[in-house]
Scaffold this motif. Structure first.
Motif, PDB file in Angstrom:
ATOM      1  N   SER A  37      -0.151  -6.779  -1.497  1.00  0.00           N
ATOM      2  CA  SER A  37      -1.302  -7.673  -1.672  1.00  0.00           C
ATOM      3  C   SER A  37      -2.094  -7.310  -2.929  1.00  0.00           C
ATOM      4  O   SER A  37      -2.754  -8.161  -3.523  1.00  0.00           O
ATOM      5  CB  SER A  37      -2.199  -7.645  -0.430  1.00  0.00           C
ATOM      6  N   GLY A  38      -2.053  -6.033  -3.332  1.00  0.00           N
ATOM      7  CA  GLY A  38      -2.774  -5.630  -4.555  1.00  0.00           C
ATOM      8  C   GLY A  38      -3.783  -4.513  -4.320  1.00  0.00           C
ATOM      9  O   GLY A  38      -4.620  -4.235  -5.181  1.00  0.00           O
ATOM     10  N   THR A  40      -3.474  -1.123  -4.188  1.00  0.00           N
ATOM     11  CA  THR A  40      -3.391   0.014  -5.113  1.00  0.00           C
ATOM     12  C   THR A  40      -3.864  -0.392  -6.506  1.00  0.00           C
ATOM     13  O   THR A  40      -4.593   0.357  -7.161  1.00  0.00           O
ATOM     14  CB  THR A  40      -1.932   0.533  -5.193  1.00  0.00           C
TER      15      THR A  40
HETATM   16  N1  LIG Z   1       2.127  -7.138 -14.500  1.00  0.00           N
HETATM   17  C1  LIG Z   1       1.993  -7.808 -13.352  1.00  0.00           C
HETATM   18  N2  LIG Z   1       1.693  -9.115 -13.379  1.00  0.00           N
HETATM   19  C2  LIG Z   1       1.542  -9.794 -12.236  1.00  0.00           C
HETATM   20  N3  LIG Z   1       1.674  -9.267 -11.019  1.00  0.00           N
HETATM   21  C3  LIG Z   1       1.983  -7.975 -10.941  1.00  0.00           C
HETATM   22  C4  LIG Z   1       2.157  -7.176 -12.097  1.00  0.00           C
HETATM   23  N4  LIG Z   1       2.437  -5.936 -11.695  1.00  0.00           N
HETATM   24  C5  LIG Z   1       2.438  -5.959 -10.356  1.00  0.00           C
HETATM   25  N5  LIG Z   1       2.169  -7.176  -9.902  1.00  0.00           N
HETATM   26  C6  LIG Z   1       2.082  -7.596  -8.499  1.00  0.00           C
HETATM   27  O1  LIG Z   1       1.393  -6.596  -7.759  1.00  0.00           O
HETATM   28  C7  LIG Z   1       2.123  -6.313  -6.563  1.00  0.00           C
HETATM   29  C8  LIG Z   1       1.931  -4.884  -6.145  1.00  0.00           C
HETATM   30  O2  LIG Z   1       0.570  -4.626  -6.014  1.00  0.00           O
HETATM   31  P1  LIG Z   1       0.094  -3.284  -5.331  1.00  0.00           P
HETATM   32  O3  LIG Z   1       1.062  -2.203  -5.506  1.00  0.00           O
HETATM   33  O4  LIG Z   1      -1.287  -3.040  -5.831  1.00  0.00           O
HETATM   34  O5  LIG Z   1       0.048  -3.749  -3.820  1.00  0.00           O
HETATM   35  P2  LIG Z   1      -0.277  -2.893  -2.520  1.00  0.00           P
HETATM   36  O6  LIG Z   1      -1.126  -3.768  -1.672  1.00  0.00           O
HETATM   37  O7  LIG Z   1      -0.826  -1.589  -2.933  1.00  0.00           O
HETATM   38  O8  LIG Z   1       1.155  -2.740  -1.880  1.00  0.00           O
HETATM   39  P3  LIG Z   1       1.712  -1.606  -0.864  1.00  0.00           P
HETATM   40  O9  LIG Z   1       1.219  -1.978   0.487  1.00  0.00           O
HETATM   41  O10 LIG Z   1       3.173  -1.719  -0.997  1.00  0.00           O
HETATM   42  O11 LIG Z   1       1.192  -0.291  -1.319  1.00  0.00           O
HETATM   43  C9  LIG Z   1       3.555  -6.590  -6.916  1.00  0.00           C
HETATM   44  O12 LIG Z   1       4.295  -6.915  -5.759  1.00  0.00           O
HETATM   45  C10 LIG Z   1       3.442  -7.748  -7.876  1.00  0.00           C
HETATM   46  O13 LIG Z   1       3.415  -8.956  -7.140  1.00  0.00           O
END
Ligand SMILES: Nc1ncnc2c1ncn2[C@@H]1O[C@H](COP(=O)(O)OP(=O)(O)OP(=O)(O)O)[C@@H](O)[C@H]1O
Ligand SMILES: [Mg+2]
Length: 244
Positions: A37-38, A40
């Motif tokens: 979801s984003g 991290t």
């Molecule tokens: N340069 C980029 N441009 C657009 N979207 C991106 C980019 N880099 C990563 N992402 C998106 O961000 C997502 C990962 O975000 P993040 O790692 O923050 O999520 P998270 O909620 O921490 O996930 P998890 O539960 O796996 O730890 C990727 O799946 C991708 O969709």
């Protein structure tokens, strides 16, 4: 003694507007959401934006190894190695399975020395670096160390109390099983909660963000479009074009 709440601007595009200025100093905030979801990215950007204006920060990584964090964040243009060298950033890597396993074993015996070591190490780092912004990713790795809810709540209280007492703003990420998962103990204990959604709409997924609570403050009560792009996170204040 002043009782005025001091807000720390996140520096994340669009986020401060929906927060009413920023996150309050001394607070622990939970950033909750499903996989990818984003969480991290948002929490790391919060720390990095602080470093870029000279505020020391700490990243505590419990899942992703240090090298992975460095590479992923470089994609957004954030040079964490440079920030470390400038003594603006500290990365504490607890991702190795054996670290958490050994804490887990001792955690069964009422907290245990390894867990206390982890909290003490974090506390020392905050004191020695003067860190203001902090990320713990994910908080679940901490909560899972306990076998009963009482111990978990007590130790989370201890951790949150230590962070609050040190005048930091701590973003702790929380993994949810689904976008509309029931609220958790961590969210009840935190002073503020933000949830990120990653909902499937037709054949696509749309990210959005909602401030669930900021104790004692009057935050916006809508859900806003949220995007991750080449330069990091962005919240759009207008909800007009989105159907949640
Ligand atoms: N340069 C980029 N441009 C657009 N979207 C991106 C980019 N880099 C990563 N992402 C998106 O961000 C997502 C990962 O975000 P993040 O790692 O923050 O999520 P998270 O909620 O921490 O996930 P998890 O539960 O796996 O730890 C990727 O799946 C991708 O969709
Ligand atoms: Mg993550």
């Amino acid at each position: 003694m002043s009782t005025k709440i001091e807000l720390i601007k996140t520096g994340i595009e669009g986020l401060d507007a929906i927060l009413g200025g920023g996150f309050p100093l001394g607070w622990v905030i939970v950033v909750a959401g499903g996989p990818g979801s984003g969480k991290t990215t948002l929490a790391t950007e919060f720390v990095v934006q602080g470093c870029l204006k000279g505020e020391p920060g700490i990243l505590v990584t419990m899942n992703e190894p240090r090298n992975h964090v460095l590479t992923t964040m470089k994609n957004f243009g954030w040079d964490l190695l440079f920030l470390e060298r400038e003594e603006l950033l500290t990365i504490l890597d607890y991702s190795a399975t054996n670290v958490l396993y050994s804490i887990h074993k001792q955690g069964m015996k009422d907290g245990g020395p390894s867990l206390n070591f982890m909290i003490d190490q974090l506390q020392d780092k905050i004191d020695s670096t003067g860190a203001i912004r902090l990320m713990i990713d994910p908080l679940n790795a901490f909560s899972f160390l306990f076998h009963d809810k009482f111990s978990m709540r007590r130790e989370l209280h201890k951790l949150f109390g230590m962070l609050a007492g040190r005048k930091t703003v701590s973003l702790t990420t929380l993994e949810l099983g689904s976008s509309d998962a029931p609220f958790t103990v961590e969210e009840f204990l935190a002073y503020g909660v933000v949830r990120i959604y990653n909902k499937k709409i037709g054949r696509h997924r749309e990210r959005s963000i909602e401030v669930i609570k900021l104790r004692g403050l009057n935050q916006e009560r809508s859900t806003y479009p949220f995007e991750i792009g080449a330069n990091g996170c962005r919240v759009y204040e207008s909800t007009e074009t989105f159907d949640f």
